[in-house]
Design a protein around this motif. Structure first.
Motif, mmCIF file in Angstrom:
data_model
loop_
_atom_site.group_PDB
_atom_site.id
_atom_site.type_symbol
_atom_site.label_atom_id
_atom_site.label_comp_id
_atom_site.label_asym_id
_atom_site.label_seq_id
_atom_site.Cartn_x
_atom_site.Cartn_y
_atom_site.Cartn_z
ATOM 1 N N CYS A 1 -13.801 2.169 -7.361
ATOM 2 C CA CYS A 1 -12.558 2.355 -6.630
ATOM 3 C C CYS A 1 -11.402 2.180 -7.607
ATOM 4 C CB CYS A 1 -12.462 1.334 -5.509
ATOM 5 S SG CYS A 1 -10.956 1.473 -4.525
ATOM 6 N N THR A 2 -10.422 3.043 -7.497
ATOM 7 C CA THR A 2 -9.360 3.107 -8.489
ATOM 8 C C THR A 2 -8.001 3.176 -7.805
ATOM 9 O OG1 THR A 2 -10.855 4.299 -9.977
ATOM 10 C CG2 THR A 2 -8.503 4.438 -10.462
ATOM 11 N N PRO B 1 0.799 -1.232 0.000
ATOM 12 C CA PRO B 1 0.000 0.000 0.000
ATOM 13 C C PRO B 1 0.826 1.274 0.000
ATOM 14 C CG PRO B 1 -0.045 -1.025 2.150
ATOM 15 C CD PRO B 1 0.627 -2.005 1.225
ATOM 16 N N SER B 2 2.127 1.162 0.234
ATOM 17 C CA SER B 2 2.958 2.371 0.247
ATOM 18 C C SER B 2 3.391 2.786 -1.148
ATOM 19 C CB SER B 2 4.197 2.143 1.121
ATOM 20 O OG SER B 2 5.072 1.225 0.508
ATOM 21 N N THR B 3 2.896 2.099 -2.149
ATOM 22 C CA THR B 3 3.400 2.361 -3.502
ATOM 23 C C THR B 3 2.394 3.037 -4.419
ATOM 24 O OG1 THR B 3 2.710 0.169 -4.280
ATOM 25 C CG2 THR B 3 4.937 0.368 -3.376
ATOM 26 N N TYR B 4 1.161 3.279 -3.955
ATOM 27 C CA TYR B 4 0.191 3.801 -4.912
ATOM 28 C C TYR B 4 -0.881 4.679 -4.284
ATOM 29 C CZ TYR B 4 -2.379 -0.260 -3.150
ATOM 30 O OH TYR B 4 -2.985 -1.183 -2.340
ATOM 31 N N ALA B 5 -1.379 5.589 -5.124
ATOM 32 C CA ALA B 5 -2.526 6.416 -4.741
ATOM 33 C C ALA B 5 -3.821 5.643 -5.009
ATOM 34 C CB ALA B 5 -2.524 7.704 -5.558
ATOM 35 N N THR C 1 -5.160 11.026 -14.915
ATOM 36 C CA THR C 1 -4.421 10.364 -15.979
ATOM 37 C C THR C 1 -3.418 9.383 -15.379
ATOM 38 O OG1 THR C 1 -2.739 12.106 -16.036
ATOM 39 C CG2 THR C 1 -4.656 12.394 -17.448
ATOM 40 N N GLY C 2 -2.872 8.530 -16.202
ATOM 41 C CA GLY C 2 -1.883 7.574 -15.738
ATOM 42 C C GLY C 2 -2.368 6.145 -15.909
ATOM 43 N N ASP C 3 -1.608 5.240 -15.337
ATOM 44 C CA ASP C 3 -1.895 3.810 -15.434
ATOM 45 C C ASP C 3 -2.809 3.433 -14.274
ATOM 46 O OD1 ASP C 3 0.227 0.850 -15.859
ATOM 47 O OD2 ASP C 3 -1.943 1.151 -15.929
ATOM 48 N N LEU C 4 -4.091 3.292 -14.555
ATOM 49 C CA LEU C 4 -5.091 3.066 -13.523
ATOM 50 C C LEU C 4 -5.723 1.687 -13.643
ATOM 51 C CD1 LEU C 4 -7.003 6.484 -13.777
ATOM 52 C CD2 LEU C 4 -5.001 5.943 -12.395
ATOM 53 N N ALA C 5 -6.206 1.202 -12.509
ATOM 54 C CA ALA C 5 -7.018 -0.015 -12.492
ATOM 55 C C ALA C 5 -8.171 0.215 -11.524
ATOM 56 C CB ALA C 5 -6.183 -1.213 -12.061
ATOM 57 N N TRP C 6 -9.276 -0.432 -11.752
ATOM 58 C CA TRP C 6 -10.437 -0.205 -10.891
ATOM 59 C C TRP C 6 -11.174 -1.486 -10.583
ATOM 60 C CZ3 TRP C 6 -9.515 2.852 -15.225
ATOM 61 C CH2 TRP C 6 -10.030 2.356 -16.419
ATOM 62 N N GLY C 7 -12.063 -1.391 -9.581
ATOM 63 C CA GLY C 7 -12.814 -2.543 -9.151
ATOM 64 C C GLY C 7 -14.106 -2.699 -9.926
ATOM 65 N N GLN C 8 -15.025 -3.497 -9.339
ATOM 66 C CA GLN C 8 -16.280 -3.825 -10.018
ATOM 67 C C GLN C 8 -17.269 -2.668 -9.987
ATOM 68 O OE1 GLN C 8 -16.955 -6.699 -11.548
ATOM 69 N NE2 GLN C 8 -15.215 -7.946 -10.927
ATOM 70 N N GLY C 9 -17.131 -1.804 -9.003
ATOM 71 C CA GLY C 9 -18.033 -0.672 -8.892
ATOM 72 C C GLY C 9 -19.155 -0.902 -7.896
ATOM 73 N N THR C 10 -19.674 0.193 -7.372
ATOM 74 C CA THR C 10 -20.835 0.152 -6.483
ATOM 75 C C THR C 10 -21.784 1.275 -6.909
ATOM 76 O OG1 THR C 10 -21.552 0.141 -4.160
ATOM 77 C CG2 THR C 10 -19.740 1.622 -4.705
ATOM 78 N N GLN C 11 -23.064 0.939 -6.997
ATOM 79 C CA GLN C 11 -24.047 1.875 -7.551
ATOM 80 C C GLN C 11 -24.540 2.854 -6.489
ATOM 81 O OE1 GLN C 11 -25.190 2.186 -10.782
ATOM 82 N NE2 GLN C 11 -26.390 3.959 -10.111
ATOM 83 N N THR D 1 -1.964 11.912 -10.838
ATOM 84 C CA THR D 1 -1.806 13.050 -11.730
ATOM 85 C C THR D 1 -3.188 13.460 -12.200
ATOM 86 O OG1 THR D 1 0.373 12.319 -12.461
ATOM 87 C CG2 THR D 1 -0.791 13.890 -13.862
ATOM 88 N N ILE D 2 -3.620 14.633 -11.755
ATOM 89 C CA ILE D 2 -4.923 15.167 -12.135
ATOM 90 C C ILE D 2 -4.658 16.297 -13.112
ATOM 91 C CG2 ILE D 2 -7.125 16.062 -11.328
ATOM 92 C CD1 ILE D 2 -6.320 13.314 -10.159
ATOM 93 N N ASP D 3 -5.058 16.109 -14.347
ATOM 94 C CA ASP D 3 -4.758 17.058 -15.410
ATOM 95 C C ASP D 3 -6.072 17.549 -16.003
ATOM 96 O OD1 ASP D 3 -2.918 16.846 -18.583
ATOM 97 O OD2 ASP D 3 -3.697 18.541 -17.444
ATOM 98 N N ALA D 4 -6.333 18.843 -15.825
ATOM 99 C CA ALA D 4 -7.575 19.443 -16.351
ATOM 100 C C ALA D 4 -8.794 18.647 -15.905
ATOM 101 C CB ALA D 4 -7.515 19.537 -17.871
#
Length: 127
Positions: free
Chosen positions: A96-97, A29-33, A112-122, A105-108
Motif C-alpha cells: 500500500c502506497t 485523507p484529503s491531502t493525498y492519493a 513517480t513522486g514522494d511516496l511512502a509504503w506499508g509493510q506489504g501483503t503477499q 503522477t504516473i509517468d511511462a
C-alpha cells in the motif's frame, strides 16, 4: 506521515480473486492519493494501481487493467484493490502506497513522486 495497515493477501489458484485492504491513519485523507505497488522476487517494485484523494480518478498499469479494480471508502480512509482473474505472474508482495499529492503522477507506467509504503501483503498465485 500516514500509518498504513494492509490485509487480504493469500495463496490462490490461477483465475481466482482476492481483495486487498489498506487503512491509512495519522494524516488528513484529503491531502493525498493512495494505491499499490508490487514487487516480485528478483524484480523491481512496480506500479499496480492508484486512486486520487477523493476516489474520483483511478489509474492502472497495463498489466492489470481490466482485471484489477481500485476503490476507496472515504469515510474509513481505506483503499481496496480487487484482484480478479489472477495469473501466476501476479505473484508478488503488494505494498500500500501513499503520495504527498492529491493526484498521483504516473509517468511511462511508473508512479513517480514522494511516496511512502506499508509493510506489504503477499499474494501468491499457483498455476
Amino acid at each position: 506521515q500516514a500509518q498504513l495497515v494492509e490485509s487480504g493477501g493469500g495463496l490462490v489458484q490461477a483465475g481466482a480473486s482476492l481483495r486487498l485492504s489498506c487503512q491509512a491513519t495519522g494524516r488528513d485523507p484529503s491531502t493525498y492519493a493512495m494505491g499499490w505497488l508490487r514487487q516480485a522476487p528478483g524484480k523491481d517494485r512496480e506500479f499496480v494501481a492508484a486512486i486520487s484523494w477523493n476516489g474520483g480518478k483511478t489509474y492502472y498499469s497495463d498489466s492489470v487493467k481490466g482485471r484489477f479494480i481500485i476503490s476507496k471508502d472515504i469515510a474509513k480512509n481505506t483503499v481496496y484493490l480487487h484482484l480478479n482473474s489472477l495469473k501466476p505472474e501476479d505473484t508478488a508482495m503488494y505494498y500500500c502506497t501513499v503520495d504527498v499529492d492529491r493526484y498521483p503522477t504516473i509517468d511511462a507506467g511508473r508512479w513517480t513522486g514522494d511516496l511512502a509504503w506499508g509493510q506489504g501483503t503477499q499474494v501468491t498465485v499457483s498455476s
